[in-house]
Design a protein around this motif. Structure first.
Motif, mmCIF file in Angstrom:
data_model
loop_
_atom_site.group_PDB
_atom_site.id
_atom_site.type_symbol
_atom_site.label_atom_id
_atom_site.label_comp_id
_atom_site.label_asym_id
_atom_site.label_seq_id
_atom_site.Cartn_x
_atom_site.Cartn_y
_atom_site.Cartn_z
ATOM 1 N N SER A 142 0.876 -1.163 0.000
ATOM 2 C CA SER A 142 0.000 0.000 0.000
ATOM 3 C C SER A 142 0.915 1.214 0.000
ATOM 4 C CB SER A 142 -0.899 0.038 1.238
ATOM 5 O OG SER A 142 -1.804 -1.035 1.225
ATOM 6 N N LEU A 143 0.477 2.279 -0.669
ATOM 7 C CA LEU A 143 1.289 3.488 -0.752
ATOM 8 C C LEU A 143 0.427 4.719 -0.525
ATOM 9 C CD1 LEU A 143 2.283 1.463 -3.350
ATOM 10 C CD2 LEU A 143 4.131 3.108 -3.229
ATOM 11 N N GLU A 144 1.046 5.722 0.053
ATOM 12 C CA GLU A 144 0.461 7.061 0.153
ATOM 13 C C GLU A 144 1.507 8.020 -0.368
ATOM 14 O OE1 GLU A 144 -1.044 8.082 4.018
ATOM 15 O OE2 GLU A 144 -2.171 6.209 4.172
ATOM 16 N N GLY A 145 1.169 8.729 -1.434
ATOM 17 C CA GLY A 145 2.170 9.581 -2.072
ATOM 18 C C GLY A 145 3.302 8.714 -2.586
ATOM 19 N N ASP A 146 4.527 9.086 -2.240
ATOM 20 C CA ASP A 146 5.680 8.301 -2.694
ATOM 21 C C ASP A 146 6.287 7.466 -1.567
ATOM 22 O OD1 ASP A 146 6.788 10.355 -1.236
ATOM 23 O OD2 ASP A 146 8.281 10.904 -2.732
ATOM 24 N N LYS A 147 5.452 7.108 -0.575
ATOM 25 C CA LYS A 147 5.915 6.290 0.547
ATOM 26 C C LYS A 147 5.105 5.000 0.654
ATOM 27 C CE LYS A 147 8.995 9.194 2.085
ATOM 28 N NZ LYS A 147 10.416 8.912 1.995
ATOM 29 N N ILE A 148 5.796 3.919 0.963
ATOM 30 C CA ILE A 148 5.153 2.632 1.178
ATOM 31 C C ILE A 148 4.631 2.592 2.607
ATOM 32 C CG2 ILE A 148 5.551 0.144 1.325
ATOM 33 C CD1 ILE A 148 7.863 0.600 -0.763
ATOM 34 N N THR A 149 3.342 2.271 2.761
ATOM 35 C CA THR A 149 2.732 2.233 4.101
ATOM 36 C C THR A 149 2.471 0.811 4.583
ATOM 37 O OG1 THR A 149 0.503 2.402 3.171
ATOM 38 C CG2 THR A 149 1.613 4.480 3.776
ATOM 39 N N ARG A 150 2.522 -0.155 3.655
ATOM 40 C CA ARG A 150 2.277 -1.557 4.032
ATOM 41 C C ARG A 150 3.090 -2.453 3.108
ATOM 42 N NH1 ARG A 150 -1.691 -5.598 2.136
ATOM 43 N NH2 ARG A 150 -2.105 -4.050 0.532
ATOM 44 N N VAL A 151 3.770 -3.445 3.723
ATOM 45 C CA VAL A 151 4.557 -4.440 2.992
ATOM 46 C C VAL A 151 4.107 -5.814 3.483
ATOM 47 C CG1 VAL A 151 6.880 -5.324 2.522
ATOM 48 C CG2 VAL A 151 6.548 -2.865 2.942
ATOM 49 N N VAL A 152 3.595 -6.650 2.564
ATOM 50 C CA VAL A 152 3.130 -8.003 2.912
ATOM 51 C C VAL A 152 3.843 -8.986 1.981
ATOM 52 C CG1 VAL A 152 1.150 -9.528 3.187
ATOM 53 C CG2 VAL A 152 0.855 -7.062 3.494
ATOM 54 N N THR A 153 4.764 -9.771 2.527
ATOM 55 C CA THR A 153 5.559 -10.683 1.715
ATOM 56 C C THR A 153 5.130 -12.127 1.948
ATOM 57 O OG1 THR A 153 7.430 -9.167 1.776
ATOM 58 C CG2 THR A 153 7.919 -11.441 1.181
ATOM 59 N N TYR A 154 5.058 -12.885 0.849
ATOM 60 C CA TYR A 154 4.686 -14.301 0.905
ATOM 61 C C TYR A 154 5.685 -15.146 0.128
ATOM 62 C CZ TYR A 154 0.118 -12.820 2.563
ATOM 63 O OH TYR A 154 -0.894 -12.275 3.289
ATOM 64 N N TYR A 155 6.005 -16.295 0.699
ATOM 65 C CA TYR A 155 6.780 -17.327 0.017
ATOM 66 C C TYR A 155 6.420 -18.648 0.669
ATOM 67 C CZ TYR A 155 9.718 -16.737 4.120
ATOM 68 O OH TYR A 155 10.154 -16.636 5.403
ATOM 69 N N ASN A 156 6.836 -19.742 0.051
ATOM 70 C CA ASN A 156 6.491 -21.068 0.554
ATOM 71 C C ASN A 156 7.588 -21.535 1.515
ATOM 72 O OD1 ASN A 156 6.212 -23.908 0.846
ATOM 73 N ND2 ASN A 156 4.977 -23.961 -1.010
ATOM 74 N N LEU A 157 7.327 -21.414 2.812
ATOM 75 C CA LEU A 157 8.315 -21.790 3.826
ATOM 76 C C LEU A 157 8.674 -23.268 3.737
ATOM 77 C CD1 LEU A 157 10.076 -20.993 6.239
ATOM 78 C CD2 LEU A 157 8.088 -21.409 7.709
ATOM 79 N N SER A 158 7.705 -24.132 3.465
ATOM 80 C CA SER A 158 7.981 -25.572 3.336
ATOM 81 C C SER A 158 8.961 -25.844 2.206
ATOM 82 C CB SER A 158 6.688 -26.354 3.110
ATOM 83 O OG SER A 158 5.856 -26.257 4.230
ATOM 84 N N ASP A 159 8.810 -25.131 1.097
ATOM 85 C CA ASP A 159 9.728 -25.282 -0.027
ATOM 86 C C ASP A 159 11.124 -24.842 0.381
ATOM 87 O OD1 ASP A 159 10.833 -25.607 -2.576
ATOM 88 O OD2 ASP A 159 9.984 -23.740 -3.346
ATOM 89 N N TRP A 160 11.224 -23.717 1.078
ATOM 90 C CA TRP A 160 12.527 -23.229 1.534
ATOM 91 C C TRP A 160 13.184 -24.244 2.464
ATOM 92 C CZ3 TRP A 160 14.635 -22.131 6.293
ATOM 93 C CH2 TRP A 160 15.866 -21.492 6.278
ATOM 94 N N ILE A 161 12.447 -24.770 3.423
ATOM 95 C CA ILE A 161 12.990 -25.763 4.365
ATOM 96 C C ILE A 161 13.472 -27.005 3.610
ATOM 97 C CG2 ILE A 161 12.384 -27.366 6.222
ATOM 98 C CD1 ILE A 161 10.642 -25.088 7.396
ATOM 99 N N ARG A 162 12.696 -27.467 2.649
ATOM 100 C CA ARG A 162 13.110 -28.614 1.847
ATOM 101 C C ARG A 162 14.435 -28.343 1.146
ATOM 102 N NH1 ARG A 162 13.318 -29.462 -3.095
ATOM 103 N NH2 ARG A 162 12.023 -27.704 -3.701
ATOM 104 N N GLN A 163 14.615 -27.149 0.660
ATOM 105 C CA GLN A 163 15.833 -26.806 -0.082
ATOM 106 C C GLN A 163 17.074 -26.713 0.819
ATOM 107 O OE1 GLN A 163 15.657 -23.759 -3.172
ATOM 108 N NE2 GLN A 163 13.411 -23.851 -3.055
ATOM 109 N N VAL A 164 16.899 -26.309 2.077
ATOM 110 C CA VAL A 164 18.073 -26.118 2.944
ATOM 111 C C VAL A 164 18.357 -27.308 3.851
ATOM 112 C CG1 VAL A 164 17.879 -23.603 2.855
ATOM 113 C CG2 VAL A 164 16.852 -24.860 4.781
ATOM 114 N N GLN A 165 17.472 -28.296 3.913
ATOM 115 C CA GLN A 165 17.726 -29.474 4.770
ATOM 116 C C GLN A 165 18.672 -30.431 4.099
ATOM 117 O OE1 GLN A 165 13.794 -30.868 6.007
ATOM 118 N NE2 GLN A 165 14.278 -30.069 8.020
#
Length: 132
Positions: free
Chosen positions: A109-132
């Motif tokens: 979400s943004l107001e003017g030229d500033k970001i007011t909300r950052v919501v990040t998603y990724y697959n944690l299970s996939d990441w864990i599988r890759q680093v185990q």
């Protein structure tokens, strides 16, 4: 400045390891919704989170595609995270310099030229599988 211009600055700073540059893109009361975590409010909390991430992970984002809603108050990004797991993060597998690559996305979400909300998603299970 358009929302996509702000996001380009934000992601250029991310890829440069420039936390101050990222913070310049954020509102003082930014709401940071972390994948599998709590909402952190404010630049100070965002900077603390980023310092933690920098200790544990070295990441570079590629294949970045930016989307902007009409009116410029909402935007999104889809990208690939290319990373190295540097230091064991609490509750996660032991770090041994493993590399990983996974798709992720962020809503803004943004107001003017500033970001007011950052919501990040990724697959944690996939990441864990890759680093185990």
């Amino acid at each position: 400045m358009s929302a996509t211009d702000v996001l380009r600055r934000y992601y250029d700073a991310f890829n440069a390891g420039d936390t101050d540059g990222m913070l310049e893109c954020l509102s003082d009361d930014v709401a940071h919704h972390v994948n599998e975590g709590n909402i952190r409010v404010g630049k100070e909390k965002f900077a603390e989170f980023n310092a933690h991430m920098t200790r544990c992970y070295k990441e570079n984002l590629t294949d970045i595609v930016l989307f902007e809603a009409e009116g410029g108050t909402r935007a999104a990004a889809e990208f690939t995270v290319n990373g190295t797991y540097l230091q064991t993060d609490e509750g996660l597998p032991e770090a041994k310099g493993q590399t990983y690559r996974l798709p992720a996305g962020t809503f803004f979400s943004l107001e003017g030229d500033k970001i007011t909300r950052v919501v990040t998603y990724y697959n944690l299970s996939d990441w864990i599988r890759q680093v185990q």
